[in-house]
Design a protein around this motif. Sequence first.
Motif, PDB file in Angstrom:
ATOM      1  N   ARG A  24     -73.361  37.485 -41.017  1.00 32.47           N
ATOM      2  CA  ARG A  24     -73.475  36.588 -40.041  1.00 32.47           C
ATOM      3  C   ARG A  24     -72.250  37.062 -38.813  1.00 32.47           C
ATOM      4  O   ARG A  24     -72.647  37.167 -37.612  1.00 32.47           O
ATOM      5  CB  ARG A  24     -73.081  35.230 -40.368  1.00 32.47           C
ATOM      6  CG  ARG A  24     -73.866  34.390 -41.147  1.00 32.47           C
ATOM      7  CD  ARG A  24     -73.673  32.911 -41.384  1.00 32.47           C
ATOM      8  NE  ARG A  24     -74.891  32.064 -41.892  1.00 32.47           N
ATOM      9  CZ  ARG A  24     -75.581  31.547 -41.036  1.00 32.47           C
ATOM     10  NH1 ARG A  24     -75.489  31.780 -39.618  1.00 32.47           N
ATOM     11  NH2 ARG A  24     -76.594  30.906 -41.533  1.00 32.47           N
ATOM     12  N   TRP A  25     -71.265  37.520 -39.105  1.00 28.88           N
ATOM     13  CA  TRP A  25     -70.392  38.070 -38.219  1.00 28.88           C
ATOM     14  C   TRP A  25     -70.699  39.431 -37.549  1.00 28.88           C
ATOM     15  O   TRP A  25     -70.584  39.250 -36.362  1.00 28.88           O
ATOM     16  CB  TRP A  25     -69.026  38.311 -39.099  1.00 28.88           C
ATOM     17  CG  TRP A  25     -67.702  38.827 -38.124  1.00 28.88           C
ATOM     18  CD1 TRP A  25     -67.401  37.975 -36.809  1.00 28.88           C
ATOM     19  CD2 TRP A  25     -66.913  39.617 -38.392  1.00 28.88           C
ATOM     20  NE1 TRP A  25     -66.335  38.851 -36.514  1.00 28.88           N
ATOM     21  CE2 TRP A  25     -65.781  39.599 -37.229  1.00 28.88           C
ATOM     22  CE3 TRP A  25     -66.701  40.718 -39.133  1.00 28.88           C
ATOM     23  CZ2 TRP A  25     -64.871  40.653 -37.159  1.00 28.88           C
ATOM     24  CZ3 TRP A  25     -65.693  41.631 -39.263  1.00 28.88           C
ATOM     25  CH2 TRP A  25     -64.740  41.468 -38.194  1.00 28.88           C
ATOM     26  N   ARG A  28     -73.309  38.314 -35.233  1.00 29.93           N
ATOM     27  CA  ARG A  28     -73.014  37.434 -34.135  1.00 29.93           C
ATOM     28  C   ARG A  28     -73.999  36.168 -34.390  1.00 29.93           C
ATOM     29  O   ARG A  28     -74.402  35.506 -33.313  1.00 29.93           O
ATOM     30  CB  ARG A  28     -72.904  37.832 -32.774  1.00 29.93           C
ATOM     31  CG  ARG A  28     -71.993  39.007 -32.596  1.00 29.93           C
ATOM     32  CD  ARG A  28     -72.235  39.628 -31.335  1.00 29.93           C
ATOM     33  NE  ARG A  28     -71.345  40.665 -31.005  1.00 29.93           N
ATOM     34  CZ  ARG A  28     -70.200  40.564 -30.281  1.00 29.93           C
ATOM     35  NH1 ARG A  28     -69.889  39.554 -29.384  1.00 29.93           N
ATOM     36  NH2 ARG A  28     -69.476  41.971 -30.268  1.00 29.93           N
ATOM     37  N   ARG A  29     -74.012  35.581 -35.661  1.00 26.37           N
ATOM     38  CA  ARG A  29     -75.050  34.500 -35.948  1.00 26.37           C
ATOM     39  C   ARG A  29     -74.245  33.349 -36.544  1.00 26.37           C
ATOM     40  O   ARG A  29     -73.905  33.108 -37.762  1.00 26.37           O
ATOM     41  CB  ARG A  29     -76.060  34.578 -36.617  1.00 26.37           C
ATOM     42  CG  ARG A  29     -77.115  35.595 -36.087  1.00 26.37           C
ATOM     43  CD  ARG A  29     -78.333  36.114 -36.837  1.00 26.37           C
ATOM     44  NE  ARG A  29     -79.152  34.752 -37.384  1.00 26.37           N
ATOM     45  CZ  ARG A  29     -80.092  34.674 -38.155  1.00 26.37           C
ATOM     46  NH1 ARG A  29     -80.425  35.786 -38.811  1.00 26.37           N
ATOM     47  NH2 ARG A  29     -80.680  33.601 -38.290  1.00 26.37           N
ATOM     48  N   PRO A  30     -73.099  32.533 -35.665  1.00 19.44           N
ATOM     49  CA  PRO A  30     -72.527  31.490 -36.253  1.00 19.44           C
ATOM     50  C   PRO A  30     -73.190  30.393 -37.169  1.00 19.44           C
ATOM     51  O   PRO A  30     -74.443  30.207 -36.826  1.00 19.44           O
ATOM     52  CB  PRO A  30     -71.331  31.168 -35.165  1.00 19.44           C
ATOM     53  CG  PRO A  30     -72.395  31.243 -34.235  1.00 19.44           C
ATOM     54  CD  PRO A  30     -73.351  32.447 -34.484  1.00 19.44           C
ATOM     55  N   ALA A  93     -64.243  38.637 -42.255  1.00 20.05           N
ATOM     56  CA  ALA A  93     -65.645  37.857 -41.668  1.00 20.05           C
ATOM     57  C   ALA A  93     -65.458  36.406 -42.139  1.00 20.05           C
ATOM     58  O   ALA A  93     -66.040  35.403 -41.264  1.00 20.05           O
ATOM     59  CB  ALA A  93     -67.059  38.466 -41.916  1.00 20.05           C
ATOM     60  N   ARG A  96     -63.586  34.215 -39.943  1.00 22.34           N
ATOM     61  CA  ARG A  96     -64.158  33.954 -38.567  1.00 22.34           C
ATOM     62  C   ARG A  96     -65.496  33.025 -38.856  1.00 22.34           C
ATOM     63  O   ARG A  96     -65.575  32.013 -37.883  1.00 22.34           O
ATOM     64  CB  ARG A  96     -64.596  35.462 -38.268  1.00 22.34           C
ATOM     65  CG  ARG A  96     -63.636  36.340 -37.768  1.00 22.34           C
ATOM     66  CD  ARG A  96     -62.940  36.244 -36.510  1.00 22.34           C
ATOM     67  NE  ARG A  96     -62.105  37.286 -36.041  1.00 22.34           N
ATOM     68  CZ  ARG A  96     -61.373  37.172 -35.142  1.00 22.34           C
ATOM     69  NH1 ARG A  96     -60.975  36.290 -34.335  1.00 22.34           N
ATOM     70  NH2 ARG A  96     -60.505  38.430 -34.766  1.00 22.34           N
ATOM     71  N   VAL A  97     -66.156  33.358 -39.863  1.00 26.45           N
ATOM     72  CA  VAL A  97     -67.270  32.458 -39.759  1.00 26.45           C
ATOM     73  C   VAL A  97     -67.097  31.088 -40.273  1.00 26.45           C
ATOM     74  O   VAL A  97     -67.697  30.104 -39.750  1.00 26.45           O
ATOM     75  CB  VAL A  97     -68.519  33.132 -40.854  1.00 26.45           C
ATOM     76  CG1 VAL A  97     -69.557  32.172 -41.148  1.00 26.45           C
ATOM     77  CG2 VAL A  97     -68.712  34.319 -40.305  1.00 26.45           C
TER      78      VAL A  97
END
Length: 206
Positions: A24-25, A28-30, A93, A96-97
């Motif tokens: 996802r990170w 770039r798919r939060p 990641a 971040r996610v």
Amino acid sequence: MAKVWGLFRFVVVYELRLWAALFRWVLRRPIPVEPGTTRYEYVGAVKMILGVFIGVSALEIPILHLMIPWDGVRIALLAIGVYGLIWMFGLLATMRVYPHLVGPAGLRIRNSITLDLPLTWDEIASIEVRRRSMPPGGQTQVEDGVLSLGMASQTSIDVHLTAPRVVPVRKTGGEPVRVIRFHADDPEGLVEAARARIQPLATKNR
């Protein structure tokens, strides 16, 4: 046997979620959140430490590859080294996610994929910026009804609950807590957003 199976299941689920977070990170798919929800990161406190580990690991891989004379051992260490390097990126990641969330439903306090603690607004009496350094004893500490969830041995936000609550954190031993301390990179922004949600609710309940 049950403990072994429970540990095995935890490790498998943890690895799957870590790899999912990494993808996802990278892509770039939060993870979608409820409309009106704001994300607040906490990785800043450990970003430098993780960066050092990642850098050292990246240097070790070619050095060991050149130093080890046996092909089988060299290949095995190369595979382990590359996996470990990617795993550390995966750990970064996850932070971040899975950030902290402030939204219509309440506040969600997170730490990677090991903690997701939702608090509804009517459970929060007050929230304030309060930077603290934690004493030795780990990143999760409990004392006198106060639960500290640190990052790099620090917290920056205090949440006072309207009533003691049992939270799903092992170190509490099932005992309720009345104050939760945690860290955010932008504590002022998080607290301001949270108070904007709490104040109308407090006014309505008068």
